[in-house]
Design a protein around this motif. Structure first.
Motif, mmCIF file in Angstrom:
data_model
loop_
_atom_site.group_PDB
_atom_site.id
_atom_site.type_symbol
_atom_site.label_atom_id
_atom_site.label_comp_id
_atom_site.label_asym_id
_atom_site.label_seq_id
_atom_site.Cartn_x
_atom_site.Cartn_y
_atom_site.Cartn_z
ATOM 1 N N GLY A 295 30.006 49.712 30.339
ATOM 2 C CA GLY A 295 30.527 50.151 31.617
ATOM 3 C C GLY A 295 29.713 49.546 32.745
ATOM 4 O O GLY A 295 28.587 49.971 32.989
ATOM 5 N N LEU A 296 30.256 48.535 33.417
ATOM 6 C CA LEU A 296 29.543 47.843 34.478
ATOM 7 C C LEU A 296 30.251 48.084 35.805
ATOM 8 O O LEU A 296 31.478 48.059 35.878
ATOM 9 C CB LEU A 296 29.477 46.334 34.192
ATOM 10 N N ARG A 297 29.460 48.296 36.840
ATOM 11 C CA ARG A 297 30.007 48.501 38.170
ATOM 12 C C ARG A 297 30.125 47.138 38.852
ATOM 13 O O ARG A 297 29.122 46.517 39.204
ATOM 14 C CB ARG A 297 29.105 49.436 38.980
ATOM 15 N N THR A 298 31.360 46.676 39.017
ATOM 16 C CA THR A 298 31.568 45.375 39.634
ATOM 17 C C THR A 298 31.238 45.434 41.121
ATOM 18 O O THR A 298 31.417 46.458 41.779
ATOM 19 C CB THR A 298 33.023 44.926 39.442
ATOM 20 N N ALA A 299 30.766 44.307 41.635
ATOM 21 C CA ALA A 299 30.403 44.232 43.052
ATOM 22 C C ALA A 299 31.653 44.118 43.913
ATOM 23 O O ALA A 299 32.592 43.379 43.573
ATOM 24 C CB ALA A 299 29.479 43.047 43.290
ATOM 25 N N LYS A 300 31.658 44.830 45.021
ATOM 26 C CA LYS A 300 32.785 44.780 45.946
ATOM 27 C C LYS A 300 32.610 43.617 46.921
ATOM 28 O O LYS A 300 31.534 43.029 47.044
ATOM 29 C CB LYS A 300 32.903 46.098 46.710
ATOM 30 N N LEU A 301 33.703 43.313 47.632
ATOM 31 C CA LEU A 301 33.697 42.177 48.550
ATOM 32 C C LEU A 301 32.656 42.300 49.664
ATOM 33 O O LEU A 301 31.979 41.309 49.974
ATOM 34 C CB LEU A 301 35.099 41.996 49.148
ATOM 35 N N PRO A 302 32.462 43.463 50.310
ATOM 36 C CA PRO A 302 31.445 43.539 51.376
ATOM 37 C C PRO A 302 30.036 43.202 50.893
ATOM 38 O O PRO A 302 29.306 42.458 51.561
ATOM 39 C CB PRO A 302 31.543 44.991 51.857
ATOM 40 N N SER A 303 29.637 43.740 49.739
ATOM 41 C CA SER A 303 28.291 43.458 49.239
ATOM 42 C C SER A 303 28.158 41.999 48.823
ATOM 43 O O SER A 303 27.111 41.367 49.046
ATOM 44 C CB SER A 303 27.957 44.375 48.058
ATOM 45 N N ARG A 304 29.209 41.424 48.238
ATOM 46 C CA ARG A 304 29.160 40.007 47.861
ATOM 47 C C ARG A 304 29.111 39.122 49.104
ATOM 48 O O ARG A 304 28.410 38.106 49.119
ATOM 49 C CB ARG A 304 30.370 39.647 47.006
ATOM 50 N N ALA A 305 29.856 39.502 50.138
ATOM 51 C CA ALA A 305 29.843 38.712 51.372
ATOM 52 C C ALA A 305 28.467 38.754 52.027
ATOM 53 O O ALA A 305 27.961 37.729 52.518
ATOM 54 C CB ALA A 305 30.909 39.233 52.338
#
Length: 341
Positions: free
Chosen positions: A13-23
């Motif tokens: 179970g991995l929490r994928t990174a969202k667009l704001p944090s990746r940006a």
């Protein structure tokens, strides 16, 4: 939450990174790489001032490829998916199966990043991340990678399931001092994720861990007890002992197990982590099989009677008789475990 299945049929179970944090991580990386690129370009311009235009153009292209393309690839390869921006934002690039990335993954991501980030100012990467269910850009799709969050809120760890009621306290006489921390960690991880495993794989893993735990304690699991239930009961016993030890330390008492019944003097009391004190031997002392809790006496004087061994998880002799001098007296177990307290 993204569920990834490894080659061993283990669901991660991995929490994928969202667009704001990746940006935000991308902006930090671009600022760092851009600063290095400007400094290197100025230095190269000074160094190539006497060269012709063709040589200057070649040096410029080489600087662009080495700094803006090669540097991010090298950083992700050496740091196993943690660039400066991702490290600051608590992100990491991993493979689709949850493992660390290698050079080929970083190379594909870097090559695609030139097109979807540098050439289009991040427009293609943004659209791809919004369309993807796991927030992956094209570089992640072609490389077979995923950006996940390494830092998650505290308190979300799954608790170890309790053992069946009929097994609670059954292993109170088990010696757990020889079980290493690595085995405890493996058992806890299995118990918290056993419902996510394939039935056959989970049963085989439980039997392997139970066999290793039995080898460390020297006592096999009882017949008819499932391996997973046995592991849960032993972990529950260790947690109970840790709780008792913490309360005993706060109240100035020690807990352990004794062998035999000395007539006078004092004996050492030993728990799973070594000798912690001594207890006086008197008529009111709670000698016999099972745990002993009494005030601490330091140092422990030598008993006048024959020496009585004290060890965790060892019962007394039959009918409370004294142990033989220098020998641990323990009746052979009838159920595969030492009699519980």
């Amino acid at each position: 939450m993204s569920e990834l299945v490894t080659g061993d049929a283990v669901v991660l179970g991995l929490r994928t990174a969202k667009l704001p944090s990746r940006a935000l991580a991308l902006v930090i990386d671009l600022v760092a790489v851009g600063t290095v690129f400007v400094l290197v370009s100025v230095g190269m311009a000074i160094a190539t001032a006497t060269l012709d235009d063709a040589a200057v153009a070649a040096v410029g292209v080489a600087t662009f490829l080495l700094v803006l393309v090669g540097a991010p690839i090298a950083v992700e390869t050496l740091s196993h998916g943690r660039s400066l921006g991702k490290l600051a934002c608590g992100l990491r690039v991993v493979r689709d199966d949850g493992g660390p990335i290698r050079f080929r993954h970083a190379l594909v991501r870097g090559a695609m990043g030139v097109v979807e980030i540098l050439a289009t100012l991040g427009v293609i990467a943004t659209v791809a991340s919004l369309v993807s269910a796991r927030g992956r850009r094209l570089g992640d799709v072609f490389a077979g990678t995923l950006v996940v969050r390494e830092r998650v809120p505290a308190g979300r760890a799954a608790a170890v399931p309790p053992p069946p009621p009929w097994l609670v306290g059954r292993f109170s006489g088990l010696d757990l001092s020889a079980v290493p921390d690595e085995l405890w960690l493996a058992v806890r991880q299995y118990l918290t994720r056993m419902h996510q495993l394939d039935a056959v794989v989970g049963r085989a893993m439980a039997e392997r861990l139970a066999a290793e735990l039995a080898a460390r304690t020297g006592v096999p699991a009882p017949e008819g007890v499932p391996a997973a239930a046995f592991l849960a009961a032993v972990v529950n016993e260790r947690q109970s002992r840790d709780t008792r030890r913490a309360f005993a330390a706060a109240s100035g008492t020690v807990s352990g197990f004794v062998v035999g019944r000395p007539q006078s003097g004092t004996v050492e009391v030993t728990d799973d982590f070594g000798t912690v004190g001594a207890v006086g031997a008197g008529a009111d002392a709670p000698w016999g099989a099972g745990p002993v809790t009494a005030p601490v006496t330091h140092p422990a004087p030598v008993a006048a009677s024959p020496r009585v061994q004290v060890a965790p998880g060892r019962p007394a002799g039959p009918d409370g008789a004294a142990a033989e001098p220098g020998v641990d007296s323990a009746p052979p177990p009838t159920t595969g475990f030492a009699p519980p307290a």
